[in-house]
Write a protein that holds these residues in place. Sequence first.
Motif, PDB file in Angstrom:
ATOM      1  N   ASP A   1      -0.954  15.709   7.004  1.00 52.63           N
ATOM      2  CA  ASP A   1       0.120  14.774   6.179  1.00 52.63           C
ATOM      3  C   ASP A   1       0.277  13.546   6.973  1.00 52.63           C
ATOM      4  OD1 ASP A   1       2.239  13.442   4.984  1.00 52.63           O
ATOM      5  OD2 ASP A   1       3.375  15.526   4.597  1.00 52.63           O
ATOM      6  N   THR A   2      -0.301  12.612   6.692  1.00 52.46           N
ATOM      7  CA  THR A   2      -0.421  11.291   7.537  1.00 52.46           C
ATOM      8  C   THR A   2       0.685  10.316   7.140  1.00 52.46           C
ATOM      9  OG1 THR A   2      -1.815  10.143   6.237  1.00 52.46           O
ATOM     10  CG2 THR A   2      -2.808  11.504   7.691  1.00 52.46           C
TER      11      THR A   2
ATOM     12  N   GLN B   1       2.296   3.040   7.829  1.00 52.15           N
ATOM     13  CA  GLN B   1       2.743   1.972   6.854  1.00 52.15           C
ATOM     14  C   GLN B   1       1.783   0.690   7.041  1.00 52.15           C
ATOM     15  OE1 GLN B   1       6.377   1.373   8.966  1.00 52.15           O
ATOM     16  NE2 GLN B   1       7.297   1.788   7.294  1.00 52.15           N
ATOM     17  N   THR B   2       1.737  -0.101   6.160  1.00 51.03           N
ATOM     18  CA  THR B   2       0.849  -1.274   6.084  1.00 51.03           C
ATOM     19  C   THR B   2       0.845  -2.012   7.307  1.00 51.03           C
ATOM     20  OG1 THR B   2       1.156  -1.544   3.674  1.00 51.03           O
ATOM     21  CG2 THR B   2       0.597  -3.472   4.911  1.00 51.03           C
TER      22      THR B   2
ATOM     23  N   ASP C   1      12.239   3.769   7.194  1.00 51.51           N
ATOM     24  CA  ASP C   1      12.137   5.327   6.449  1.00 51.51           C
ATOM     25  C   ASP C   1      13.520   5.958   7.002  1.00 51.51           C
ATOM     26  OD1 ASP C   1      10.203   5.217   4.715  1.00 51.51           O
ATOM     27  OD2 ASP C   1       8.584   5.499   6.366  1.00 51.51           O
TER      28      ASP C   1
ATOM     29  N   ARG D   1      12.307   5.757   1.839  1.00 55.75           N
ATOM     30  CA  ARG D   1      12.746   4.462   2.125  1.00 55.75           C
ATOM     31  C   ARG D   1      14.226   4.388   2.141  1.00 55.75           C
ATOM     32  NH1 ARG D   1       9.148   1.682   4.835  1.00 55.75           N
ATOM     33  NH2 ARG D   1      10.839  -0.327   4.350  1.00 55.75           N
TER      34      ARG D   1
ATOM     35  N   ARG E   1       4.289   0.525  -2.187  1.00 63.26           N
ATOM     36  CA  ARG E   1       5.653  -0.056  -1.921  1.00 63.26           C
ATOM     37  C   ARG E   1       5.841  -1.239  -2.880  1.00 63.26           C
ATOM     38  NH1 ARG E   1       5.445  -1.132   4.315  1.00 63.26           N
ATOM     39  NH2 ARG E   1       7.016  -2.530   4.098  1.00 63.26           N
TER      40      ARG E   1
HETATM   41  C1  WTA Z   1       5.859   6.180   2.680  1.00 60.27           C
HETATM   42  C2  WTA Z   1       0.868   3.547   3.256  1.00 60.27           C
HETATM   43  C3  WTA Z   1       6.323  10.339   3.585  1.00 60.27           C
HETATM   44  C4  WTA Z   1       6.883   5.768   3.808  1.00 60.27           C
HETATM   45  C5  WTA Z   1       0.189   3.936   4.265  1.00 60.27           C
HETATM   46  C6  WTA Z   1       6.379   4.528   4.028  1.00 60.27           C
HETATM   47  C7  WTA Z   1       5.112   8.254   3.489  1.00 60.27           C
HETATM   48  C8  WTA Z   1       5.694   3.958   3.131  1.00 60.27           C
HETATM   49  C9  WTA Z   1       4.098   9.151   4.149  1.00 60.27           C
HETATM   50  C10 WTA Z   1       4.527   3.008   3.534  1.00 60.27           C
HETATM   51  C11 WTA Z   1       3.912  10.339   4.434  1.00 60.27           C
HETATM   52  C12 WTA Z   1       3.567   6.786   3.925  1.00 60.27           C
HETATM   53  N1  WTA Z   1       5.018  11.177   4.093  1.00 60.27           N
HETATM   54  N2  WTA Z   1       6.156   9.423   3.255  1.00 60.27           N
HETATM   55  N3  WTA Z   1       2.864  10.869   4.876  1.00 60.27           N
HETATM   56  N4  WTA Z   1       3.215   7.984   4.129  1.00 60.27           N
HETATM   57  N5  WTA Z   1       4.905   7.194   3.339  1.00 60.27           N
HETATM   58  O1  WTA Z   1       2.918   0.217   3.528  1.00 60.27           O
HETATM   59  O2  WTA Z   1       8.240   5.574   2.988  1.00 60.27           O
HETATM   60  O3  WTA Z   1       1.968   1.256   1.383  1.00 60.27           O
HETATM   61  O4  WTA Z   1       7.322   3.536   4.845  1.00 60.27           O
HETATM   62  O5  WTA Z   1       1.486   2.280   3.728  1.00 60.27           O
HETATM   63  O6  WTA Z   1       4.977   4.858   2.509  1.00 60.27           O
HETATM   64  O7  WTA Z   1       3.745   2.474   2.509  1.00 60.27           O
HETATM   65  P1  WTA Z   1       2.500   1.535   2.679  1.00 60.27           P
END
Ligand code: WTA
Length: 692
Positions: free
Chosen positions: A443-444, A447-448, A543, A558, A569
């Motif tokens: 489970d990874t 964020q962007t 987060d 978030r 997002r």
């Molecule tokens: C959420 C996506 C729970 C989190 C790679 C983060 C997650 C936002 C997880 C970023 C996870 C991403 N478990 N929540 N494994 N991975 N998030 O920028 O809220 O599209 O801040 O990047 O997704 O979303 P982004």
Amino acid sequence: MPKMIKERQEGIFLPFAPREYDAVGEEAIAVHWKEEELIQPKEEFIRQANMTDVGIYERFSEKNYPECFKEYGDMLSWDRYWTETLDASNPPFFKWFVGGKLNACYNCVDRHLQKYGNKAAIIFAPEPEDEPYQFITYRELHRRVNEFAALLLDMGVKENDVVTFHLPMVAELPISMLACARIGAIHSEVFGGFSSKAVAERADDAESKVLITMDSYYRSGRVIDHKARADESVNLCKETKIEKVLIWERYPGKYSSSTPLVEGRDYLINDLLENYRGKRVEPLSKPAEDALFLMYTSGTTARPKGCQHSIGGYLSYVAGTSKYLFDIHPEDTYWCLADIGWITGHSYIVYGPLSIAATSVIFEGTPTYPDAGRSWRIAEDLHVNIFHTSPTMIRMIRREGPDEPDKYDYHFKLMCTVGEPIEPEVWRWYYEKVGKGEATIIDTWWQTENGGVIGSNLPALRAMKPGSCGIGMPGIYPIIFDDDGNEIKAGSGKAGNICIKRPWPGSFQTIWKDPDRYVETYYSKYSKLGSKDYRDYYYFAGDGAVQAADGSFRILGRIDDVINVAGHRLGTKEIESSAGTNEEVAESAVVARKDPIKGNVVDLYVALKPGFEPSKELEEKIRKKVGTDIGPIARPSGVHIVPDMPKTRSGKIMRRVLAAISNQRECGDTTSLANPEIVEVIKNQIQEQEKG
Ligand code: WTA
């Protein structure tokens, strides 16, 4: 029993000051989860894994920081080796591998030719099942990237120009990315499903003069006339004019769009490429710190942020994590279902996997079209053994075909999830059904802004725990703070704001043309701004999270004005300002409503200007407008025209109250409202709607 006490007894409660958004409740998803049991990876997996040395955590511990990241840097081929691993003299603007020079395209293509030239780099799976898979070997990729790079140069694209893309999930997308990287141009891909307006805004911000698009593509059985959007985008650009539109053809030689080509502006790439047969372009040797690409993402204001990613730091980090975390070996077939239009696709379909000579699958369509067996047929056909997707996709595939995986003969060694919290129950279905009880799951969390995964377990080294992402990746030191900046310790049962202690190579460098916003958004909350000591800076992720006694983090969602819909997002302000462009709308407020498939969906509340009457047509018009302004993904599932918004005495809309109504929760204390009576009115209206 009062809710707060009950939650305390169950071990977890949220200590956030009751800011408006805290109660909106992305966090609420996870808050009631119990401690989950640990599941060990299979011995067979461990035996073949790239990273089986527990010592890695020691190697990447704070005492070996920042030199530990040399291990990732050394996975790349450098034209000139770096002299300084981390230059932190101007925090929070951090520079990695300073003095080093390299080319990202060379690292992802050329250097693999000798050993893997005739191995598939990319396998393109078209949506129509009667169309054959396209196997693009490293040699073929090299040829196509070179020819396109030569064409771009002739089109006047220069080093450090930003080229905007609006491309769907086709092999031409990574080819275009790599061609830009080869000549030192910066690419900025806008998700293919985003609107022409979204493209125009981003092209304006990046001052792009060239747009790369495609004539058409398939989506759920429909042919999308994609080029038509490019015409709109060009017209919508305000600041910079896109001078050239380069168009890939879905079927080379057969232009498939209803819109005519504009003389002197539009060019059919496949036609022009005839003149570039066999052309080669030397990969440009670039400073590690130059920009590789921009990726726009939503924030708390209406304006998307252009996250600027570097060449050396970014590529090292995605190479390292692709190898150690995603456990990709050159002989594996790796399939990530994300769209390359998002960061996951950039890092873990294109740059990470290709930098380590992987075979990466690109799928044009959706996993449930024409039926829920589609993904498993691809997995079976291509012998995919690493499968990567999001909780939303997993929920969708489960709903459409809970027993489909049984019917297909595929075997995954590793499965990944990204983008949103996954419920333990969904996790278990993924593990048992999709993974057939054989595959290890990671489970990874990232964020962007982060470039690559920052929170996850290395799959052969730590047991799986449904619903938790695991611990900080090697060299990443997460820490949870309460609102006052006190550290919340592991196992305390309290949630707080998750931050990262030290910079890492994959992190974005700044927000394009807006360094102040970069500092303000990510480093103002818990950092000692002005300090010259980089250890005084904490990256604030936005987060909520809780850390169990065993060290694993559970990400709760978030805490800012950003809604995560289907793993993507969306800025609430972005949606509200789109709604506000309808002449009837006086005010609007966006909240997240829980959804069994998408995690959250968008609920939009609007109040009208005097003289306008609510109607179904108007609701539909507002909904459509958001869809056209941002893209179908942002289209509100509910548009509620209400007589007035619940407001504080100072006139602030109380989104918390609206969110409670949308999610059928108690509204809590409404005595501070200037118009408490409106709450019942709205509640009744929504209940009536639900009944209807
Ligand atoms: C959420 C996506 C729970 C989190 C790679 C983060 C997650 C936002 C997880 C970023 C996870 C991403 N478990 N929540 N494994 N991975 N998030 O920028 O809220 O599209 O801040 O990047 O997704 O979303 P982004």
